[in-house]
Design a protein around this motif. Structure first.
Motif, PDB file in Angstrom:
ATOM      1  N   LEU A  70      47.604   9.673  47.187  1.00  0.00           N
ATOM      2  CA  LEU A  70      47.044   9.265  45.911  1.00  0.00           C
ATOM      3  C   LEU A  70      46.025  10.323  45.529  1.00  0.00           C
ATOM      4  CD1 LEU A  70      46.558   7.216  43.586  1.00  0.00           C
ATOM      5  CD2 LEU A  70      44.849   6.115  45.063  1.00  0.00           C
ATOM      6  N   GLN A  71      46.253  10.987  44.394  1.00  0.00           N
ATOM      7  CA  GLN A  71      45.344  12.030  43.952  1.00  0.00           C
ATOM      8  C   GLN A  71      44.845  11.728  42.547  1.00  0.00           C
ATOM      9  OE1 GLN A  71      46.506  16.091  44.584  1.00  0.00           O
ATOM     10  NE2 GLN A  71      47.122  15.718  46.707  1.00  0.00           N
ATOM     11  N   ILE A  72      43.548  11.958  42.346  1.00  0.00           N
ATOM     12  CA  ILE A  72      42.873  11.632  41.099  1.00  0.00           C
ATOM     13  C   ILE A  72      42.012  12.820  40.696  1.00  0.00           C
ATOM     14  CG2 ILE A  72      41.229  10.065  39.998  1.00  0.00           C
ATOM     15  CD1 ILE A  72      42.043   8.042  42.300  1.00  0.00           C
ATOM     16  N   GLU A  73      42.159  13.262  39.458  1.00  0.00           N
ATOM     17  CA  GLU A  73      41.404  14.415  38.967  1.00  0.00           C
ATOM     18  C   GLU A  73      40.355  13.965  37.959  1.00  0.00           C
ATOM     19  OE1 GLU A  73      42.097  18.766  36.769  1.00  0.00           O
ATOM     20  OE2 GLU A  73      43.806  17.492  37.295  1.00  0.00           O
ATOM     21  N   ASN A  74      39.196  14.586  38.047  1.00  0.00           N
ATOM     22  CA  ASN A  74      38.122  14.316  37.095  1.00  0.00           C
ATOM     23  C   ASN A  74      38.167  15.360  35.987  1.00  0.00           C
ATOM     24  OD1 ASN A  74      35.846  13.659  35.670  1.00  0.00           O
ATOM     25  ND2 ASN A  74      34.430  13.832  37.406  1.00  0.00           N
ATOM     26  N   ARG A  75      38.756  14.981  34.859  1.00  0.00           N
ATOM     27  CA  ARG A  75      38.844  15.878  33.702  1.00  0.00           C
ATOM     28  C   ARG A  75      37.774  15.575  32.668  1.00  0.00           C
ATOM     29  NH1 ARG A  75      45.510  15.720  32.995  1.00  0.00           N
ATOM     30  NH2 ARG A  75      45.965  16.678  35.029  1.00  0.00           N
ATOM     31  N   THR A  76      36.768  14.826  33.071  1.00  0.00           N
ATOM     32  CA  THR A  76      35.663  14.497  32.177  1.00  0.00           C
ATOM     33  C   THR A  76      34.485  15.438  32.474  1.00  0.00           C
ATOM     34  OG1 THR A  76      34.479  12.912  33.590  1.00  0.00           O
ATOM     35  CG2 THR A  76      36.427  12.104  32.415  1.00  0.00           C
ATOM     36  N   LEU A 110      42.614   2.976  37.093  1.00  0.00           N
ATOM     37  CA  LEU A 110      43.253   2.664  35.815  1.00  0.00           C
ATOM     38  C   LEU A 110      42.252   2.155  34.784  1.00  0.00           C
ATOM     39  CD1 LEU A 110      46.576   0.880  36.911  1.00  0.00           C
ATOM     40  CD2 LEU A 110      46.288   3.227  36.088  1.00  0.00           C
ATOM     41  N   HIS A 111      41.088   1.708  35.225  1.00  0.00           N
ATOM     42  CA  HIS A 111      40.060   1.192  34.327  1.00  0.00           C
ATOM     43  C   HIS A 111      38.966   2.228  34.058  1.00  0.00           C
ATOM     44  CE1 HIS A 111      42.014  -2.470  35.820  1.00  0.00           C
ATOM     45  NE2 HIS A 111      41.602  -3.048  34.714  1.00  0.00           N
ATOM     46  N   THR A 112      39.251   3.484  34.314  1.00  0.00           N
ATOM     47  CA  THR A 112      38.299   4.570  34.080  1.00  0.00           C
ATOM     48  C   THR A 112      39.004   5.710  33.359  1.00  0.00           C
ATOM     49  OG1 THR A 112      38.752   5.889  36.067  1.00  0.00           O
ATOM     50  CG2 THR A 112      37.269   3.976  36.317  1.00  0.00           C
ATOM     51  N   PRO A 113      38.265   6.691  32.841  1.00  0.00           N
ATOM     52  CA  PRO A 113      38.886   7.858  32.196  1.00  0.00           C
ATOM     53  C   PRO A 113      39.393   8.913  33.183  1.00  0.00           C
ATOM     54  CG  PRO A 113      36.512   8.007  32.013  1.00  0.00           C
ATOM     55  CD  PRO A 113      36.799   6.661  32.631  1.00  0.00           C
ATOM     56  N   LEU A 114      39.283   8.660  34.479  1.00  0.00           N
ATOM     57  CA  LEU A 114      39.804   9.606  35.462  1.00  0.00           C
ATOM     58  C   LEU A 114      41.323   9.680  35.352  1.00  0.00           C
ATOM     59  CD1 LEU A 114      37.597   8.569  38.512  1.00  0.00           C
ATOM     60  CD2 LEU A 114      37.324  10.601  37.063  1.00  0.00           C
ATOM     61  N   THR A 115      41.898  10.820  35.730  1.00  0.00           N
ATOM     62  CA  THR A 115      43.332  11.070  35.572  1.00  0.00           C
ATOM     63  C   THR A 115      44.038  10.991  36.916  1.00  0.00           C
ATOM     64  OG1 THR A 115      42.903  12.530  33.683  1.00  0.00           O
ATOM     65  CG2 THR A 115      45.069  12.704  34.740  1.00  0.00           C
ATOM     66  N   ILE A 116      45.018  10.100  37.024  1.00  0.00           N
ATOM     67  CA  ILE A 116      45.817   9.976  38.241  1.00  0.00           C
ATOM     68  C   ILE A 116      46.920  11.019  38.192  1.00  0.00           C
ATOM     69  CG2 ILE A 116      47.313   8.453  39.597  1.00  0.00           C
ATOM     70  CD1 ILE A 116      45.692   6.117  38.202  1.00  0.00           C
ATOM     71  N   THR A 117      46.894  11.978  39.089  1.00  0.00           N
ATOM     72  CA  THR A 117      47.853  13.083  39.074  1.00  0.00           C
ATOM     73  C   THR A 117      48.975  12.912  40.094  1.00  0.00           C
ATOM     74  OG1 THR A 117      46.443  14.350  40.585  1.00  0.00           O
ATOM     75  CG2 THR A 117      46.144  14.721  38.216  1.00  0.00           C
ATOM     76  N   GLU A 118      48.784  12.018  41.056  1.00  0.00           N
ATOM     77  CA  GLU A 118      49.845  11.768  42.044  1.00  0.00           C
ATOM     78  C   GLU A 118      49.716  10.339  42.543  1.00  0.00           C
ATOM     79  OE1 GLU A 118      51.482  13.431  46.365  1.00  0.00           O
ATOM     80  OE2 GLU A 118      50.192  14.696  45.115  1.00  0.00           O
ATOM     81  N   ARG A 119      50.808   9.603  42.444  1.00  0.00           N
ATOM     82  CA  ARG A 119      50.838   8.217  42.906  1.00  0.00           C
ATOM     83  C   ARG A 119      52.272   7.840  43.212  1.00  0.00           C
ATOM     84  NH1 ARG A 119      53.416   3.662  39.747  1.00  0.00           N
ATOM     85  NH2 ARG A 119      52.817   1.803  40.929  1.00  0.00           N
ATOM     86  N   TYR A 120      52.473   7.060  44.267  1.00  0.00           N
ATOM     87  CA  TYR A 120      53.809   6.596  44.657  1.00  0.00           C
ATOM     88  C   TYR A 120      53.825   5.077  44.641  1.00  0.00           C
ATOM     89  CZ  TYR A 120      54.337  11.410  46.077  1.00  0.00           C
ATOM     90  OH  TYR A 120      54.385  12.774  46.058  1.00  0.00           O
ATOM     91  N   ARG A 121      54.924   4.522  44.208  1.00  0.00           N
ATOM     92  CA  ARG A 121      55.055   3.073  44.147  1.00  0.00           C
ATOM     93  C   ARG A 121      55.871   2.587  45.345  1.00  0.00           C
ATOM     94  NH1 ARG A 121      58.546   5.105  40.130  1.00  0.00           N
ATOM     95  NH2 ARG A 121      60.743   4.825  40.663  1.00  0.00           N
ATOM     96  N   HIS A 122      55.740   1.321  45.660  1.00  0.00           N
ATOM     97  CA  HIS A 122      56.556   0.708  46.698  1.00  0.00           C
ATOM     98  C   HIS A 122      58.009   0.660  46.226  1.00  0.00           C
ATOM     99  CE1 HIS A 122      53.328  -0.534  49.373  1.00  0.00           C
ATOM    100  NE2 HIS A 122      52.643  -0.911  48.311  1.00  0.00           N
ATOM    101  N   GLY A 123      58.933   1.073  47.075  1.00  0.00           N
ATOM    102  CA  GLY A 123      60.343   1.056  46.707  1.00  0.00           C
ATOM    103  C   GLY A 123      60.990  -0.300  46.853  1.00  0.00           C
ATOM    104  N   TYR A 124      60.270  -1.234  47.488  1.00  0.00           N
ATOM    105  CA  TYR A 124      60.793  -2.580  47.707  1.00  0.00           C
ATOM    106  C   TYR A 124      59.800  -3.604  47.168  1.00  0.00           C
ATOM    107  CZ  TYR A 124      64.182  -0.457  50.895  1.00  0.00           C
ATOM    108  OH  TYR A 124      65.188   0.303  51.427  1.00  0.00           O
TER     109      TYR A 124
END
Length: 285
Positions: A182-188, A143-157
């Motif tokens: 958790l998937q992260i793409e480098n679009r830079t 979240l503190h970089t220009p990388l793009t998070i393309t898939e992420r799941y949150r805790h349901g509880y």
């Protein structure tokens, strides 16, 4: 833009139906890995890239109420094994980082042991347990970089109250092999490198790159609310955004990150003088 969101009552399925569902989703993930058009990061480099874009650390051990300390010591074993698979991974322009494709399945044969696993809002033992601390760390750093998070799941509880919290609620990424990824793409245009290691006390991570950072990011909770659902439970909601600044510190814009919803496993109103030793943080599970 955002408003109260209804969360359905949890459904508790039979053991056999749960096992069948897990098998189906794992197979579907494997097919997508084989037949999809993503270029997954594979190259690892021992020598660190020159520029640190962001670094973070989280403690390995905490006093968790009603949780055996041995599970936390086991968690360290699991984290160390997973870190060895991730440390030095290079994410080149156009490539995607997949948490589970890189680590692989955590099994006893691979050396993983029983650690802490969250299941329907409770802590229990499971092989490879504790690896959510690692996915949380990577997500927060990204979240503190220009990388793009393309898939992420949150805790349901939402399992534990906020005493001792250092990061906003909803800034973690749950993981479960292999379909909660958790998937992260480098679009830079810059090569990036993930560094992960353990000290005696902390899990430590870095995102590094071959060129200096041109922006700085600040993560904020812009809205927070609690609702009581028709079925009696309480649900916590919030909206996470990030402010982007240029290299000279000038604010550029605010970017939406995520809207989170989680069923609360504790009373929404706690005594003012709760014992902090009995209220664990959540980001290290």
């Amino acid at each position: 833009m955002f408003g109260p969101s209804s969360v359905p009552k949890p459904k508790y399925r039979s053991r056999w139906r749960t096992a069948a569902g897990i098998a189906y989703y794992r197979l579907r993930r494997r097919v997508s890995w084989m037949l999809g058009n993503k270029r997954f990061a594979r190259l690892r480099r021992d020598e660190p890239l020159r520029h640190v874009h962001f670094t973070h650390r989280t403690p390995l051990l905490r006093q968790l109420r009603n949780v055996e300390m041995q599970l936390q010591h086991n968690k360290i074993i699991n984290l160390r094994l997973a870190a060895q698979r991730l440390d030095g991974l290079v994410l080149q322009p156009g490539e995607t980082f997949s948490y589970w494709k890189t680590i692989g399945k955590p099994t006893r044969r691979q050396g993983y042991v029983d650690g802490m696993v969250l299941h329907h809002g409770t802590v229990r033992a499971g092989v490879g347990g504790g690896l959510c601390q690692l996915s949380n760390l990577i997500y927060w750093m990204t979240l503190h970089t220009p990388l793009t998070i393309t898939e992420r799941y949150r805790h349901g509880y939402d399992v534990f109250p906020d005493a001792g919290r250092k990061q906003p609620f909803g800034t973690g990424a749950t993981c479960f092999y292999n379909y909660l990824d958790l998937q992260i793409e480098n679009r830079t245009e810059t090569c990036c490198q993930l560094r992960i290691w353990l000290t005696d006390t902390d899990l430590v991570g870095e995102w590094r790159a071959d060129s200096p950072a041109s922006h700085r990011y600040e993560i904020t909770e812009t809205r927070h609310w609690i609702t009581q659902e028709w079925w009696g439970g309480y649900v916590r909601h919030n909206v996470i955004c990030r402010n982007r600044f240029d290299a000279e510190g000038r604010w550029l814009d605010e970017q939406f990150v995520a809207e989170n919803h989680a069923i609360m496993m504790y009373e929404p109103c706690l005594p003012e003088k709760a014992n902090p030793d009995e209220v664990p943080g959540r980001s290290d599970l």
